[in-house]
Design an enzyme around this catalytic site. Sequence first.
Site, mmCIF file in Angstrom:
data_model
loop_
_atom_site.group_PDB
_atom_site.id
_atom_site.type_symbol
_atom_site.label_atom_id
_atom_site.label_comp_id
_atom_site.label_asym_id
_atom_site.label_seq_id
_atom_site.Cartn_x
_atom_site.Cartn_y
_atom_site.Cartn_z
ATOM 1 N N HIS A 33 0.836 -1.205 0.000
ATOM 2 C CA HIS A 33 0.000 0.000 0.000
ATOM 3 C C HIS A 33 0.869 1.253 0.000
ATOM 4 C CE1 HIS A 33 -2.894 -2.895 1.991
ATOM 5 N NE2 HIS A 33 -3.645 -2.392 1.046
ATOM 6 N N GLY A 144 -3.261 -1.290 -7.632
ATOM 7 C CA GLY A 144 -2.147 -2.224 -7.781
ATOM 8 C C GLY A 144 -2.436 -3.290 -8.829
ATOM 9 N N ASP A 147 -4.036 -6.947 -8.013
ATOM 10 C CA ASP A 147 -5.441 -7.228 -8.327
ATOM 11 C C ASP A 147 -5.667 -6.843 -9.787
ATOM 12 O OD1 ASP A 147 -6.441 -8.020 -5.623
ATOM 13 O OD2 ASP A 147 -5.677 -6.038 -5.145
ATOM 14 N N GLN A 150 -9.210 -6.463 -11.139
ATOM 15 C CA GLN A 150 -9.834 -5.283 -10.528
ATOM 16 C C GLN A 150 -9.366 -4.016 -11.236
ATOM 17 O OE1 GLN A 150 -10.444 -4.531 -6.154
ATOM 18 N NE2 GLN A 150 -8.581 -3.342 -6.358
ATOM 19 N N ARG A 184 -4.169 -10.299 3.430
ATOM 20 C CA ARG A 184 -4.615 -11.638 3.850
ATOM 21 C C ARG A 184 -3.447 -12.554 4.218
ATOM 22 N NH1 ARG A 184 -9.102 -10.590 -0.051
ATOM 23 N NH2 ARG A 184 -11.003 -10.638 1.196
#
Length: 283
Positions: A33, A144, A147, A150, A184
């Site tokens: 991040h 990012g 993903d 996405q 995760r």
Amino acid sequence: MKIVHTIDDLRAQLRGQLRTAFVPTMGNLHEGHMSLMRLAAKHGDPVVASVFVNRLQFGPNEDFDRYPRTLADDAKKLEAEGVYVLFAPDEREMYPVPQEFRVAPPGDLGDILEGHFRPGFFVGVSTVVLKLFHCVSPQVAVFGKKDYQQLMVIRRMAQQFSLPTEIIPAETVRAEDGLALSSRNVYLSEVERGEAPNLYRLLQETQSIIRETNPSEPEEIRALEEAQLRKLIERGWRPDYLSIRLRSTLKCATADDLVRREALVVLAAARLGSTRLIDNLEI
Ligand code: PAF
């Protein structure tokens, strides 16, 4: 850094800003991040981050309730990175009434791969991202490549709704052993953490095989996918998919595409114990 919890306060903080760079997140921030924040700072000023665990994108049996929520820690990291505003709304702020209007991505992009195994996921993501964009009004937003699908969904949404927000892709950040950083990863046991980098190694191997063999028939690609899936299963993973797709559309390559050497990407999602990891590699 200002921490705001309401859309009104957020808009008041950002009034008059002409080059806001936005990074939406679900929190539990890690170095991946932070690299998005740094990239955002190269493309705009001020940088705005959001932390919101979006119920809409979780399926009924997914980890919404146990998703790590670490706002105080996240705020420290963002402040140290020079982020100007952290928008951390609660559910009542984002969804004061049931969210009946939703953004439906086209099925050929939104219902494949992740969308196939997580029905409704991209509807949930697109809906919250569109709402967040309306709250922040960013000129640029960073997503990012970890993903990958996405990123493509958001890009196409921005294009097709003529949003005034440029979507900037950011490279995946990896641990030294190759594991893609992910919120995760905290779910992995020590043994699973030791095994986890093998997903990326398998993607690297897939990349090498394709580069060396230059397949010209879709059947060769299918056979390679199946061989790589078997290897994951033999190592104790429960894969949802390992799939080699066109980078431009995420569709399967035709013989013509392969002959034209259209750019490919290999994407995978697999469970290790109860943790579902995803990764991808451009070929
Ligand atoms: O990638 C994520 O963390 C989420 O899907 C996003 C983009 C913040 C939307 O909730």
